[in-house]
Design an enzyme around this catalytic site. Structure first.
Site, PDB file in Angstrom:
ATOM      1  N   HIS A 297       1.228  -0.814   4.960  1.00 22.77           N
ATOM      2  CA  HIS A 297       1.048   0.184   6.004  1.00 22.77           C
ATOM      3  C   HIS A 297      -0.182  -0.210   6.829  1.00 22.77           C
ATOM      4  CE1 HIS A 297       2.420   3.946   7.622  1.00 22.77           C
ATOM      5  NE2 HIS A 297       1.237   4.513   7.535  1.00 22.77           N
TER       6      HIS A 297
ATOM      7  N   HIS B  80      10.049  12.268   4.187  1.00 20.79           N
ATOM      8  CA  HIS B  80       9.331  11.666   5.310  1.00 20.79           C
ATOM      9  C   HIS B  80      10.320  11.172   6.365  1.00 20.79           C
ATOM     10  CE1 HIS B  80       6.474   8.955   7.433  1.00 20.79           C
ATOM     11  NE2 HIS B  80       5.543   9.774   6.961  1.00 20.79           N
TER      12      HIS B  80
ATOM     13  N   ASP C 277      -1.035  13.069   9.167  1.00 19.70           N
ATOM     14  CA  ASP C 277       0.094  13.845   8.650  1.00 19.70           C
ATOM     15  C   ASP C 277       0.128  13.882   7.131  1.00 19.70           C
ATOM     16  OD1 ASP C 277       0.733  11.053   8.910  1.00 19.70           O
ATOM     17  OD2 ASP C 277       2.850  11.506   8.625  1.00 19.70           O
ATOM     18  N   HIS C 278      -0.788  13.168   6.495  1.00 22.19           N
ATOM     19  CA  HIS C 278      -0.910  13.201   5.038  1.00 22.19           C
ATOM     20  C   HIS C 278      -2.252  13.789   4.589  1.00 22.19           C
ATOM     21  CE1 HIS C 278       2.596  10.465   4.162  1.00 22.19           C
ATOM     22  NE2 HIS C 278       2.421  10.278   5.465  1.00 22.19           N
TER      23      HIS C 278
ATOM     24  N   ASP D 218       3.472   6.099   2.618  1.00 22.44           N
ATOM     25  CA  ASP D 218       4.171   5.402   3.699  1.00 22.44           C
ATOM     26  C   ASP D 218       4.153   3.901   3.427  1.00 22.44           C
ATOM     27  OD1 ASP D 218       4.288   7.897   4.768  1.00 22.44           O
ATOM     28  OD2 ASP D 218       3.154   7.431   6.584  1.00 22.44           O
TER      29      ASP D 218
ATOM     30  N   HIS E 265      -3.895   8.729   7.227  1.00 19.31           N
ATOM     31  CA  HIS E 265      -3.237   9.201   8.443  1.00 19.31           C
ATOM     32  C   HIS E 265      -3.138  10.725   8.407  1.00 19.31           C
ATOM     33  CE1 HIS E 265      -1.187   5.179   9.695  1.00 19.31           C
ATOM     34  NE2 HIS E 265      -2.280   5.403  10.394  1.00 19.31           N
TER      35      HIS E 265
END
Length: 305
Positions: A141, A270, A68-69, A212, A66
């Site tokens: 996830h 997070h 944002d990582h 996550d 993802h």
């Protein structure tokens, strides 16, 4: 070991929090090492606000793909080259990490002037450098996602120098052999076993860094007995169902896992961009009501392991 949080926001950055990235400074007297866990957009800029040189960065662990990582990775790799850094770098991540990096470099006409190794991982031990090992655990996830357990090997116990001197062993090179647990022979024919003069081994530190995740079977094994557990607390208790539906965890779930796993300290990160500073303190209070040894990570917060 020392943790430096470069980004602590979930999904999107805020005015006070960038997206996910965590530095691990290994601080070993005989081996420098700087590891990065996840690399959200803007990570290289966050790194500039610390005392750490990207040239010391030798390993990057990506939890999942993802943005944002992940979206900060191409820029960091290129800037490392443009700064004249030639030290090798290894990236560990799920299936697809190689294609992402190679495509980003190819389409942008970029390259690295240092050896770059990309290792696509699965569950299990992925690294043992002689000082510590890293094991990947699958999480819950929407995308393939991993948490990482970092365990230092136990260190040899202290050598009883006084007892050795009393036994007629002269200080010097022989002490080093005995410290390694070897058996030596003295000039008078006596054999001295180093193991007989060593205190019990000193247990190494253990750290769990979660990607996550919603609640999952592997979480307890990943966190069991670690000194420090880093875990998301994306939403508060009232929004737990929403968090789980998107593969995330609530404050209650993070703190309950920490308690059940018997960890030394929980660090929550997070956090959703919906929470301002006051809201983040509310998240912290919810966790501490279940697991008192909880800390909230802010950008540039430093924790010792």
């Amino acid at each position: 070991m020392e943790l430096i949080f470069l980004g602590t926001s979930a999904g999107v950055p805020t005015r006070t929090r960038n997206v996910t990235a965590i530095l691990l400074n290994l601080q070993h007297p005989t081996q420098s090492g700087l590891w990065l866990f996840d690399c959200g957009e803007g990570t290289q800029h966050q790194l500039l606000h610390t005392a750490f040189n990207p040239g010391k960065l030798d390993k990057i662990f990506i939890s999942h793909l993802h943005g944002d990582h992940l979206f900060g990775l191409p820029g960091l790799l290129c800037s490392r080259s443009m700064s004249g850094i030639i030290q090798p770098l290894t990236i560990y991540g799920p299936q697809g990490i190689r294609e992402f990096v190679e495509t980003a470099l190819r389409i942008s006409g970029s390259w690295t002037d240092y050896p770059l190794e990309i290792v696509e991982i699965g569950a299990g031990e992925i690294l043992d450098d002689g000082l510590r090992k890293v094991t990947a655990y699958p999480l819950e996830h929407p995308l393939e996602c991993y948490g990482y357990r970092i365990e230092e090997h136990d260190k040899p116990g202290a050598l009883n120098a006084q007892a050795l001197k009393a036994a007629g062993v002269p200080p010097g090179p022989l002490f080093q052999e005995l410290k390694a647990g070897k058996t030596i022979m003295l000039e008078d024919g006596r054999q001295i076993n180093g193991a007989d003069y060593l205190a019990a081994p000193v247990p190494g530190k253990a750290l769990a860094i979660f990607g996550d995740t919603g609640p999952c079977d592997a979480a307890l094994d990943l966190a069991k007995g670690v000194d420090v557990m880093v875990h998301e607390a994306t939403l508060d208790i009232t929004m737990e169902a929403k968090a789980n539906s998107r593969g995330h965890s609530s404050t209650r779930q993070a703190a309950t896992l920490a308690r059940e796993a018997g960890v030394g300290k929980l660090i929550i990160t997070h956090v959703s961009s919906r929470y301002d500073d006051k809201g983040c303190q509310h998240l912290l209070r919810e966790c501490r009501s279940i697991f008192p040894a909880t800390e909230l990570a802010n950008d540039f917060t430093v924790f010792n392991v």
